[in-house]
Design a protein around this motif. Structure first.
Motif, PDB file in Angstrom:
ATOM      1  N   SER A 146       5.649  11.113  14.777  1.00 14.43           N
ATOM      2  CA  SER A 146       5.519  10.294  13.240  1.00 14.43           C
ATOM      3  C   SER A 146       3.686  10.340  12.883  1.00 14.43           C
ATOM      4  CB  SER A 146       5.566   8.721  13.867  1.00 14.43           C
ATOM      5  OG  SER A 146       5.261   8.006  12.495  1.00 14.43           O
ATOM      6  N   TYR A 147       3.618  10.532  11.618  1.00 16.79           N
ATOM      7  CA  TYR A 147       2.299  11.033  11.245  1.00 16.79           C
ATOM      8  C   TYR A 147       2.129  10.205   9.726  1.00 16.79           C
ATOM      9  CZ  TYR A 147       4.060  14.473  14.327  1.00 16.79           C
ATOM     10  OH  TYR A 147       4.569  15.191  15.573  1.00 16.79           O
ATOM     11  N   GLY A 148       1.231   9.299   9.766  1.00 19.90           N
ATOM     12  CA  GLY A 148       0.893   8.393   8.569  1.00 19.90           C
ATOM     13  C   GLY A 148      -0.667   8.641   8.089  1.00 19.90           C
ATOM     14  N   ILE A 149      -0.742   8.601   6.768  1.00 17.55           N
ATOM     15  CA  ILE A 149      -1.968   8.525   6.165  1.00 17.55           C
ATOM     16  C   ILE A 149      -2.046   7.460   5.084  1.00 17.55           C
ATOM     17  CG2 ILE A 149      -3.657   9.608   4.503  1.00 17.55           C
ATOM     18  CD1 ILE A 149      -3.074  12.313   5.739  1.00 17.55           C
ATOM     19  N   GLY A 150      -2.829   6.381   4.980  1.00 15.78           N
ATOM     20  CA  GLY A 150      -2.916   5.379   4.021  1.00 15.78           C
ATOM     21  C   GLY A 150      -3.892   6.146   2.659  1.00 15.78           C
ATOM     22  N   PHE A 180       0.714  -1.321   0.060  1.00 16.25           N
ATOM     23  CA  PHE A 180       0.193  -0.041  -0.130  1.00 16.25           C
ATOM     24  C   PHE A 180       0.912   1.349  -0.071  1.00 16.25           C
ATOM     25  CE2 PHE A 180       0.900  -1.260   4.113  1.00 16.25           C
ATOM     26  CZ  PHE A 180       1.062  -0.232   5.050  1.00 16.25           C
ATOM     27  N   ILE A 181       0.555   2.419  -0.353  1.00 17.48           N
ATOM     28  CA  ILE A 181       1.013   3.494  -0.601  1.00 17.48           C
ATOM     29  C   ILE A 181       0.550   4.520   0.893  1.00 17.48           C
ATOM     30  CG2 ILE A 181       1.243   5.733  -1.910  1.00 17.48           C
ATOM     31  CD1 ILE A 181       0.337   4.091  -4.424  1.00 17.48           C
ATOM     32  N   MET A 182       1.587   4.978   1.677  1.00 15.62           N
ATOM     33  CA  MET A 182       1.596   5.671   2.375  1.00 15.62           C
ATOM     34  C   MET A 182       2.188   7.074   2.543  1.00 15.62           C
ATOM     35  SD  MET A 182       2.107   4.307   6.331  1.00 15.62           S
ATOM     36  CE  MET A 182       1.927   5.292   7.981  1.00 15.62           C
ATOM     37  N   HIS A 217     -18.319   1.557  13.716  1.00 17.99           N
ATOM     38  CA  HIS A 217     -16.959   1.054  13.066  1.00 17.99           C
ATOM     39  C   HIS A 217     -16.577   2.288  12.488  1.00 17.99           C
ATOM     40  CE1 HIS A 217     -17.840  -3.156  14.183  1.00 17.99           C
ATOM     41  NE2 HIS A 217     -19.317  -2.774  14.314  1.00 17.99           N
ATOM     42  N   GLY A 218     -15.177   2.138  12.167  1.00 17.07           N
ATOM     43  CA  GLY A 218     -14.203   2.657  11.474  1.00 17.07           C
ATOM     44  C   GLY A 218     -13.322   2.357  10.640  1.00 17.07           C
ATOM     45  N   ILE A 219     -12.704   3.012   9.684  1.00 18.36           N
ATOM     46  CA  ILE A 219     -11.627   2.704   8.720  1.00 18.36           C
ATOM     47  C   ILE A 219     -10.498   3.590   9.380  1.00 18.36           C
ATOM     48  CG2 ILE A 219     -10.538   2.111   6.488  1.00 18.36           C
ATOM     49  CD1 ILE A 219     -13.574   1.921   5.486  1.00 18.36           C
ATOM     50  N   GLU A 220      -9.425   3.014   9.724  1.00 21.44           N
ATOM     51  CA  GLU A 220      -8.258   4.047  10.100  1.00 21.44           C
ATOM     52  C   GLU A 220      -7.668   4.365   8.784  1.00 21.44           C
ATOM     53  OE1 GLU A 220      -3.736   3.635  12.144  1.00 21.44           O
ATOM     54  OE2 GLU A 220      -5.354   2.182  12.602  1.00 21.44           O
TER      55      GLU A 220
END
Length: 564
Positions: free
Chosen positions: A437-441, A155-157, A401-404
């Motif tokens: 640290s900070y991520g987004i998919g 996956f791209i992040m 329900h949630g998608i991170e």
């Protein structure tokens, strides 16, 4: 783009082997194609969407003075050994050897390498603060990939890392990223909640997740009916409001319970409620069998258990392991006399005369009390239930329900210390750098938007990330005037660098309309018989509203679409 000259396809039927609405729609719209389990190709129409998601992220990161770079995906394994995370990632990390038998991994995340990069410039306190980020492919060997792009192996992040001289500086950097992420999610058109979360293998001082609300979300977002409390189910405290039992403590008594080993079967046998029992669950935790005692009507929270023990992995103990520590068949474990460490949920300390397994086949013990066994530790080990008490205000908890889709971590000095990232302060003393640290998919964002924005006809992309904002559809290619007007509108858009698609395929009008709806183009101009009266049809994909518009007025309407 002219469709007659493009690589473009859609599916009329539902996609095979896709287990969510979003993945089915993305496959049918020709945006993604499964290559293998958990691995997808992003097709041209999907790449348009993904690139626009990427551009939004890049704009908001750059607005916070973050600097972009690119790290390798192939990383020497000893980098993760040095930081202490190789064991934590375990089998989730893809590993390989080169021709010289040097060990490498495919990067699941890049904290270590960013620490290495920072050491090249971060020598003095005068060099700080700064923020580095990349948009890069990550790899994780998921046990059970599912829901299309939601849980995959590649996956791209976007991952960003801030570097500061102290905790106060980290707080400032963290708040800037918090603001940037809110702007990103808003521009993507996502309905989301920000929740406190477990720091997990990342470690650190604080973690917050951006959860896109969805019926297929694997995470449970815990909220409150009375306040703004929001948390991930994994870390939500079960507030201990149970009162001490007033019963007189009785003596233990072993009872034969043939053919009753599940909590439901044993409760029926004794004619008791499940809450009158204490379940003893046996797990293999980092190679050691551990017993966890929880009330019979509760479930174990494995994240809490792992954190309590400072462990990396846990799974249910095997039949052989259970029989070794209980000396009985599976289903009759109890804390009294068991040959392994026992950890007890704190609610049990209020209970008296409860029922447990006897560590003997087909037997249980009634009238057990806390004095009858010695737990190693008593703690909050249970999963919170909907309707439990809010830790903040005392009102009832609610579940969604949630998608991170994004996360924020205050890493503190964990990685700087392990990777030897220090700076010299104003007193010429070495100090560890404070990191965030900070991520987004990116694909997750794309799938979450498709999940939230669709109808029976297809995807309804928000304007900012639609593959094209406008579709021009001539009804009949045999009508020269329709073709001319459609081409004139198309050339006008191209001259102004407007993102437009011209459906000039030799297909029936119904096919064209259905395809434009399926791939989610926000606005459509239909060039049909109305041109005899100088009229076109303007369709809004979101509202399904169709209006007539003159050929003279349509140009100003087009301009409005592209300057919004």
């Amino acid at each position: 783009m002219k469709l007659s000259q493009s690589f473009f396809y859609t599916l009329r039927e539902n996609a095979k082997d896709e287990d969510s609405v979003s993945s089915n729609l993305l496959v049918r719209a020709g945006m993604i194609k499964k290559c293998s389990n958990g691995i997808y190709m992003i097709m041209p129409m999907g790449k348009k969407v993904l690139s626009k998601v990427e551009n939004i992220i890049r704009e908001e990161m750059d607005a916070k003075d973050a600097q972009e770079l690119l790290m390798p995906a192939l990383i020497p394994e000893d980098v993760y050994v040095q930081s202490g995370r190789r064991e934590a990632f375990g089998s989730n990390m893809f590993s390989l050897s080169d021709r010289y038998n040097k060990r490498y991994v495919l990067g699941p995340t890049h904290e270590e390498l960013f620490a290495v990069a920072s050491s090249m410039d971060g020598k003095s306190y005068k060099d700080f603060p700064y923020n580095l980020y990349q948009i890069q492919t990550k790899y994780r060997d998921e046990t059970r990939p599912r829901y299309g792009l939601i849980r995959v192996r590649e996956f791209i992040m976007k991952d960003a890392y801030t570097f500061d001289v102290d905790e106060a500086g980290l707080d400032v950097a963290y708040n800037k990223m918090y603001d940037a992420y809110c702007r990103i999610m808003d521009r993507l058109g996502l309905e989301y909640k920000i929740v406190k979360a477990d720091t997990g293998a990342m470690g650190g001082l604080l973690s917050e997740e951006y959860q896109a609300l969805s019926s297929i979300g694997e995470d449970v977002v815990v909220g409150c009916e009375g306040c703004d409390y929001s948390s991930n189910l994994e870390i939500t405290e079960v507030v201990d409001i149970m009162e001490d039992s007033c019963e007189k403590e009785l003596s233990m008594e072993i009872v034969d319970t043939p053919n009753a080993k599940t909590i439901e079967e044993v409760a029926a046998f004794f004619g008791k409620k499940e809450s009158d029992f204490v379940k003893t669950l046996l797990y293999n935790v980092d190679g050691k069998v551990i017993a966890f005692c929880i009330p019979g009507d509760r479930e174990l929270n494995e994240t809490k258990a792992l954190k309590l023990l400072g462990a990396n992995e846990m799974e249910m103990a095997s039949f052989e392991e259970v029989e070794k520590v209980t000396h009985a068949r599976v289903g009759f474990a109890g804390p009294v006399g068991i040959d392994c460490p026992v950890y007890m949920d704190r609610q049990i300390k209020h209970m008296k005369n409860f029922i447990v397994g006897a560590n003997q086949s087909d037997r249980h013990i009634k009238n057990v009390n806390c004095k009858d066994f010695e737990p190693v530790e008593v703690a909050d080990l249970c999963q919170v239930k909907e309707g439990d008490i809010c830790p903040k205000c005392g009102k009832k908890l609610t579940f969604q329900h949630g998608i991170e889709v994004g996360n924020l971590f205050k890493l503190g000095t964990k990685y700087s210390k392990s990777m030897n990232l220090y700076y010299t302060d104003a007193n010429n003393q070495l100090q560890p750098v404070w990191m965030g640290s900070y991520g987004i998919g990116l694909e997750r964002c794309m799938a979450a938007v498709a999940d939230q924005h669709h109808d029976d006809f297809g995807i309804k992309w928000p304007v900012e990330i639609a593959p094209f904002r406008l579709a021009i559809v001539p009804v009949s290619l045999k009508d020269e005037e329709q073709v001319k007007i459609a081409n004139d509108l198309y050339e006008f858009c191209k001259e102004h660098k407007f993102d437009v698609i011209l459906d000039d395929r030799n297909e029936r009008p119904g096919v064209k309309f259905k395809d434009m709806e399926l791939i989610g183009i926000p606005y459509r101009i239909t060039v049909g018989r109305g041109i005899k009266e100088g009229k076109l049809e303007w369709t809004d994909r979101y509202t399904s509203e169709k209006i007539e518009i003159t050929i003279e007025d349509v140009y100003s309407e087009i301009e409005k679409v592209f300057v919004m």
